[in-house]
Design an enzyme around this catalytic site. Sequence first.
Site, PDB file in Angstrom:
ATOM      1  N   ARG B  15     -13.920   4.825 -19.824  1.00 40.62           N
ATOM      2  CA  ARG B  15     -15.142   3.932 -19.349  1.00 40.62           C
ATOM      3  C   ARG B  15     -15.198   3.569 -17.726  1.00 40.62           C
ATOM      4  NH1 ARG B  15     -17.344  -0.332 -16.854  1.00 40.62           N
ATOM      5  NH2 ARG B  15     -15.703  -1.519 -17.381  1.00 40.62           N
ATOM      6  N   ASP B  16     -14.521   2.852 -17.588  1.00 39.56           N
ATOM      7  CA  ASP B  16     -14.115   2.326 -16.064  1.00 39.56           C
ATOM      8  C   ASP B  16     -14.005   3.437 -14.995  1.00 39.56           C
ATOM      9  OD1 ASP B  16     -14.881   0.308 -13.949  1.00 39.56           O
ATOM     10  OD2 ASP B  16     -12.865  -0.627 -14.261  1.00 39.56           O
ATOM     11  N   HIS B 211      -6.876  -7.519 -14.605  1.00 30.81           N
ATOM     12  CA  HIS B 211      -7.644  -6.052 -14.362  1.00 30.81           C
ATOM     13  C   HIS B 211      -7.471  -5.716 -12.935  1.00 30.81           C
ATOM     14  CE1 HIS B 211     -11.143  -3.014 -15.098  1.00 30.81           C
ATOM     15  NE2 HIS B 211     -11.333  -3.198 -14.094  1.00 30.81           N
ATOM     16  N   HIS B 213      -7.616  -3.199  -9.569  1.00 32.57           N
ATOM     17  CA  HIS B 213      -8.026  -2.030  -8.818  1.00 32.57           C
ATOM     18  C   HIS B 213      -6.715  -1.884  -7.736  1.00 32.57           C
ATOM     19  CE1 HIS B 213     -11.828  -0.566 -10.569  1.00 32.57           C
ATOM     20  NE2 HIS B 213     -11.506  -1.544 -11.006  1.00 32.57           N
ATOM     21  N   CYS B 244     -14.660   2.254  -6.985  1.00 33.01           N
ATOM     22  CA  CYS B 244     -15.701   1.072  -7.124  1.00 33.01           C
ATOM     23  C   CYS B 244     -16.880   1.447  -6.094  1.00 33.01           C
ATOM     24  CB  CYS B 244     -15.056  -0.173  -6.664  1.00 33.01           C
ATOM     25  SG  CYS B 244     -16.038  -1.403  -6.207  1.00 33.01           S
ATOM     26  N   ASN B 253      -8.999   1.978 -10.845  1.00 37.60           N
ATOM     27  CA  ASN B 253      -8.161   1.036 -11.445  1.00 37.60           C
ATOM     28  C   ASN B 253      -6.368   1.430 -11.313  1.00 37.60           C
ATOM     29  OD1 ASN B 253     -10.170  -0.561 -13.685  1.00 37.60           O
ATOM     30  ND2 ASN B 253     -10.708   1.732 -13.228  1.00 37.60           N
TER      31      ASN B 253
END
Lengths: 306, 306
Positions: B15-16, B211, B213, B244, B253
């Site tokens: 997803r991300d 979470h 990055h 991002c 990430n």
Amino acid sequence: MKLPSKVKLVDVGPRDGLQNEKQPVPAEVKIGLVHRLQDAGLTEIEVTSFVSPKWVPQMADNAQVMAGIRRKPGVRYSVLTPNLKGLEAAVAAPREFWPDEIVVFGAASEAFSQKNINCSIAESIERFAPVVEAAKARGIQVRGAISTAVGCPYEGEVPPERVELVARLMKQIGVQHVGVADTIGVGTPVKVQRALEAALRHYGIDEVSGHFHDTYGQALGNTLASLEMGVWQFDTSSAGLGGCPYAKGATGNVATEDVVYMLHGMGVDTGIDLDKLIDAGAYISEQLGRKPNSRASTAILNKRMA
Amino acid sequence: MKLPSKVKLVDVGPRDGLQNEKQPVPAEVKIGLVHRLQDAGLTEIEVTSFVSPKWVPQMADNAQVMAGIRRKPGVRYSVLTPNLKGLEAAVAAPREFWPDEIVVFGAASEAFSQKNINCSIAESIERFAPVVEAAKARGIQVRGAISTAVGCPYEGEVPPERVELVARLMKQIGVQHVGVADTIGVGTPVKVQRALEAALRHYGIDEVSGHFHDTYGQALGNTLASLEMGVWQFDTSSAGLGGCPYAKGATGNVATEDVVYMLHGMGVDTGIDLDKLIDAGAYISEQLGRKPNSRASTAILNKRMA
């Protein structure tokens, strides 16, 4: 989280970073890098090594580089000397071009020592005794690098007892400071702390530094774990220069930029101007025809362009 | 160093990691990644988002992906739902294809909230109340992501008080778990700890995750700092997928591989087979036509080839 309020970084880029470059890097570029690093606020720079040009052709211009640096008050210039001949070469120049410090080294892995210099750990360090003595007789400081301190390409994990042994032997021959080096970048925070603890059995907290390669991306975690023990001196490399001949595809020393970004973000003083440091790394990377191997540098350079 | 004995990683790569890929990634590749991740031992995977394909065209195949996964007992499958319409779409399929968990989100930066969703922090979270209610009514868990929790591209540093506010508002609407997200990767260990402490004022240690990055290379240091607080759940991304949109040139990430390497090196159990995880990351990287953005993966793949 308890952290030192001030950290000293030794940029080893000009030596450890460049030594494995295949294309010769001109002496004026190396000097240009040293000048940019000291202008950025680095207070110690490992400039070159006095080693046979047959072993390390990239460092054949060692005397030229040492003589070409515009020395800045308060900055220390160190060189690697693998033997007495190296030390003699380093001090063959007029005194103003001498290094302030020499670096000697010993592996914490018996297999590494045997395979690479064909002698035991104890013998390898004993051989440095006259080098240490000759350096100190000339008022030159001696730093010892304990290589493969957490892992070895031949024997795998290296127990802390080996680090303790090398530290003890180095202390015996008069080495004044030791650096715990994760040469192949396999270390993780707990192992690094154990290796540092072993070195700290023979050296004080102000006499021990960390030297981490970022091969497995662990260097910043290892630096943080060291800081939490009170260790406040680290070797780092501008633009993440360097690699390791024993770890194919290995990334180099941890990038000075990434470490400075972390330290400043935590309010730890380094005396370094991050923007000027980014410029120094961008300069040497451009000379080498590649991008800086530093995430902080990449992010900041992208931001500047935007 | 006191560390949790066990860590749970949520791989958000599908997803991300993939959401900002410009070229469409076929549904079978996304499913192939999910299968490889669960085979490697991941116990939670953020699979897709139920968001308008006009906003995120890459996730237009969300229902197809959810229906195509061979579910493995013990594994949880989560999806991002930005609104009630998204939730309804996620549960429009037969029950066996529903997510086990949905993710809602709120920025800790007022400027970020205003610029990106054109409302205040408080309003943005209030809007999720019916989504949370509807999910829980169907037995679906709700996780909240607190984005820009340490830094914002518009307002710079974000104070912990903002994280505390978002956590409080999320608690009020019934969100069961919160993730403290350094969306643009600018955080450093001390700031991350302060953000986590703020979230922990409203959630227990088992209900808070990190979470991070890796834009500035800080993610592993931030993970270590979190572990030392007892936080034991983290979002990571296979092969360091992602970026991002608010930080040009940003790396994604933190790579699951780098985190697993660190954790296993410290003796922390993850239930993950690192070799299979490397294969999963190599698979998706090859599909995307690039190399894994993970230092551990690079080092291990180089070692395999040698």
